[in-house]
Every structure is written in structure tokens, then in C-alpha cells.
Design a protein around this motif. Sequence first.
Motif, PDB file in Angstrom:
ATOM      1  N   GLN A 115      -1.792   2.094   5.959  1.00 18.03           N
ATOM      2  CA  GLN A 115      -3.014   2.410   5.221  1.00 18.03           C
ATOM      3  C   GLN A 115      -3.552   3.768   5.662  1.00 18.03           C
ATOM      4  O   GLN A 115      -4.002   3.937   6.806  1.00 18.03           O
ATOM      5  N   TYR A 116      -3.503   4.742   4.761  1.00 16.39           N
ATOM      6  CA  TYR A 116      -4.026   6.083   5.043  1.00 16.39           C
ATOM      7  C   TYR A 116      -5.532   6.076   4.856  1.00 16.39           C
ATOM      8  O   TYR A 116      -6.055   5.604   3.845  1.00 16.39           O
ATOM      9  N   ASP A 117      -6.267   6.578   5.873  1.00 21.64           N
ATOM     10  CA  ASP A 117      -7.719   6.645   5.739  1.00 21.64           C
ATOM     11  C   ASP A 117      -8.230   8.018   6.164  1.00 21.64           C
ATOM     12  O   ASP A 117      -7.453   8.909   6.524  1.00 21.64           O
ATOM     13  N   ALA A 118      -9.537   8.189   6.122  1.00 21.86           N
ATOM     14  CA  ALA A 118     -10.147   9.508   6.299  1.00 21.86           C
ATOM     15  C   ALA A 118     -10.465   9.849   7.751  1.00 21.86           C
ATOM     16  O   ALA A 118     -11.192  10.822   8.001  1.00 21.86           O
ATOM     17  N   ARG A 119      -9.950   9.157   8.717  1.00 30.43           N
ATOM     18  CA  ARG A 119     -10.205   9.497  10.119  1.00 30.43           C
ATOM     19  C   ARG A 119      -9.669  10.905  10.401  1.00 30.43           C
ATOM     20  O   ARG A 119      -8.695  11.348   9.772  1.00 30.43           O
ATOM     21  N   THR A 120     -10.309  11.594  11.326  1.00 30.20           N
ATOM     22  CA  THR A 120      -9.940  12.990  11.597  1.00 30.20           C
ATOM     23  C   THR A 120      -9.150  13.169  12.890  1.00 30.20           C
ATOM     24  O   THR A 120      -8.764  14.286  13.227  1.00 30.20           O
ATOM     25  N   ASN A 121      -8.907  12.082  13.635  1.00 25.80           N
ATOM     26  CA  ASN A 121      -8.127  12.192  14.874  1.00 25.80           C
ATOM     27  C   ASN A 121      -6.718  11.638  14.656  1.00 25.80           C
ATOM     28  O   ASN A 121      -6.388  11.124  13.583  1.00 25.80           O
ATOM     29  N   ALA A 122      -5.911  11.710  15.689  1.00 21.50           N
ATOM     30  CA  ALA A 122      -4.510  11.298  15.575  1.00 21.50           C
ATOM     31  C   ALA A 122      -4.279   9.861  16.038  1.00 21.50           C
ATOM     32  O   ALA A 122      -3.158   9.364  15.941  1.00 21.50           O
ATOM     33  N   GLN A 123      -5.310   9.196  16.529  1.00 23.46           N
ATOM     34  CA  GLN A 123      -5.094   7.828  16.990  1.00 23.46           C
ATOM     35  C   GLN A 123      -4.909   6.893  15.795  1.00 23.46           C
ATOM     36  O   GLN A 123      -5.371   7.173  14.687  1.00 23.46           O
ATOM     37  N   ILE A 124      -4.234   5.778  16.013  1.00 25.76           N
ATOM     38  CA  ILE A 124      -3.968   4.844  14.927  1.00 25.76           C
ATOM     39  C   ILE A 124      -4.396   3.440  15.338  1.00 25.76           C
ATOM     40  O   ILE A 124      -4.553   3.145  16.531  1.00 25.76           O
ATOM     41  N   ASP A 125      -4.598   2.605  14.335  1.00 28.22           N
ATOM     42  CA  ASP A 125      -5.006   1.222  14.581  1.00 28.22           C
ATOM     43  C   ASP A 125      -3.935   0.276  14.049  1.00 28.22           C
ATOM     44  O   ASP A 125      -3.450   0.445  12.927  1.00 28.22           O
ATOM     45  N   ILE A 177       0.870  -1.176   0.000  1.00 27.06           N
ATOM     46  CA  ILE A 177       0.000   0.000   0.000  1.00 27.06           C
ATOM     47  C   ILE A 177       0.905   1.223   0.000  1.00 27.06           C
ATOM     48  O   ILE A 177       1.899   1.261   0.732  1.00 27.06           O
ATOM     49  N   VAL A 178       0.587   2.208  -0.816  1.00 28.68           N
ATOM     50  CA  VAL A 178       1.412   3.414  -0.885  1.00 28.68           C
ATOM     51  C   VAL A 178       1.251   4.206   0.415  1.00 28.68           C
ATOM     52  O   VAL A 178       0.142   4.623   0.760  1.00 28.68           O
ATOM     53  N   GLN A 201       4.055   8.931  -0.981  1.00 25.99           N
ATOM     54  CA  GLN A 201       3.528  10.073  -1.735  1.00 25.99           C
ATOM     55  C   GLN A 201       2.982  11.097  -0.747  1.00 25.99           C
ATOM     56  O   GLN A 201       2.537  10.737   0.347  1.00 25.99           O
ATOM     57  N   PRO A 202       2.995  12.375  -1.116  1.00 26.85           N
ATOM     58  CA  PRO A 202       2.416  13.402  -0.235  1.00 26.85           C
ATOM     59  C   PRO A 202       0.949  13.110   0.038  1.00 26.85           C
ATOM     60  O   PRO A 202       0.239  12.546  -0.805  1.00 26.85           O
ATOM     61  N   LEU A 203       0.488  13.505   1.207  1.00 22.46           N
ATOM     62  CA  LEU A 203      -0.912  13.265   1.574  1.00 22.46           C
ATOM     63  C   LEU A 203      -1.881  13.797   0.522  1.00 22.46           C
ATOM     64  O   LEU A 203      -2.893  13.162   0.211  1.00 22.46           O
ATOM     65  N   ALA A 204      -1.568  14.978  -0.029  1.00 25.11           N
ATOM     66  CA  ALA A 204      -2.468  15.607  -0.992  1.00 25.11           C
ATOM     67  C   ALA A 204      -2.651  14.765  -2.249  1.00 25.11           C
ATOM     68  O   ALA A 204      -3.637  14.934  -2.978  1.00 25.11           O
ATOM     69  N   GLU A 205      -1.723  13.865  -2.515  1.00 28.62           N
ATOM     70  CA  GLU A 205      -1.800  13.048  -3.721  1.00 28.62           C
ATOM     71  C   GLU A 205      -2.418  11.681  -3.467  1.00 28.62           C
ATOM     72  O   GLU A 205      -2.589  10.887  -4.397  1.00 28.62           O
ATOM     73  N   LEU A 206      -2.741  11.393  -2.220  1.00 30.01           N
ATOM     74  CA  LEU A 206      -3.327  10.096  -1.875  1.00 30.01           C
ATOM     75  C   LEU A 206      -4.828  10.201  -1.675  1.00 30.01           C
ATOM     76  O   LEU A 206      -5.333  11.209  -1.173  1.00 30.01           O
TER      77      LEU A 206
END
Length: 221
Positions: A156-166, A72-73, A197-202
Amino acid sequence: MATNDKQPVDPVVRARRQRIRRKRARQSVVFGVLIAAMALAALGAVAIYNGAVSMPFARGFSSTVIPADDPIVPACLVEGKEKPIGYKKVRVRVYNASERRGLAATTAKSLEERGFTILATGNVKTGVQNAKIAYGAKGVGRAYTLAAQIPGVVLQYDARTNAQIDLTVGQGFDGLIPEDEVKLETGVPMNNLPGCQPLAELTPAPAPASAAPTEDATASS
């Protein structure tokens, strides 16, 4: 007048002597073949041990090969120079995607012993084979800090809005990297992961609805 004192050999005795000679001849042949076979076996063993010859039909000790997770990128670090996050500030939920009872709990305990903050443990049904870290835009540095502890992990980058991670661990997960081998230094910027890749491109994956475990965490994780 000379006389011949040599007496004729009894036919029974003669036959007996011939049987003994034939028996000894057969034994000599058998022993010779056995010695030759043992010598060849010893030479073959030495050749296999030294790697000169491959053992026929050789297989590894394990017949089950667990595949790695699909690549996964990952997102790049902000400006590519983010420093490791203090472990206490990395808030993690740990999930077990395998059939190994207690995997999430034991993994969470190992992370907690290193100083990470564990929010929850539980079981989930996903296709994770080894380990995957899910994170949002606010958790990139935290994801990198946690990833440094886990061999072969994917991010795996997802659309969550907090800083916690799984963190989800699967059947092939074999534990954390030994703490003294973790390549992080306080105050030293981390390196971007290969192919990032930069966040803006993902395009982020959907945010987890609740990330709740499918079973009771304390009983089955």
C-alpha cells in the motif's frame, strides 16, 4: 419275509432338526451379506484412495477459510532495476491486526533474526486479513525487499515522507517464507511486481497520523 426296521421319527426331534436347518440357513445368508458388504466397502475405499471416486460430502480439515486481502496496485521500482536493500537499512514497524496475541512480537523477532531493523510493535484495528506493507515514495525498494519475505502480502503506497515502512499482519498470516527460499540476491536487480504502476501514476493513501499501536506493544502485541 422282509421287515422294515426303520422307526418313525419323533415329531419333536423332527421339529428340532428343522429349526436347526433354518437357523443355519439364516446364518449362511447373514454371513454372505456381511462378506459381500465388506468386499464392496474395500473396493470403495480403494477407489477413493486412488482418486477414482470422490468421497460424498467430503470437506477439508479446516472449516474456516480466511479470505486474502483485496489486491492493491503496487508502485514499480525506480527505473525497474533497483537492487535489494540491505536488511539492516529496512526500518520496520510491525502491527498485529488479528486476535492472535503476540503475533506482532513474534513476527518482529523473526524479521530481526534475519537482520531487519524493528522500530516498534503494537496492535491496530484494520481490515488486514493476511499481511500488508505500507510505504512511501522513499521506501519502494525497502517495501519490495520486505515483501520477498512474506507470502501473499499486498503493498500500500501512502503519502509518508520518510523511508520507514509498516508491516501489518492479520488472522490469516502464517509466518515468513523460509529464508533459503527468499528470491533475492545481493547485487541482482529485483523484478517489478505484477501490475505495478509508476509512482507518478498512483494516488497515495493518506499518511498515517502517528502509526501508534492501540494497546501497549509489549503487553498485547
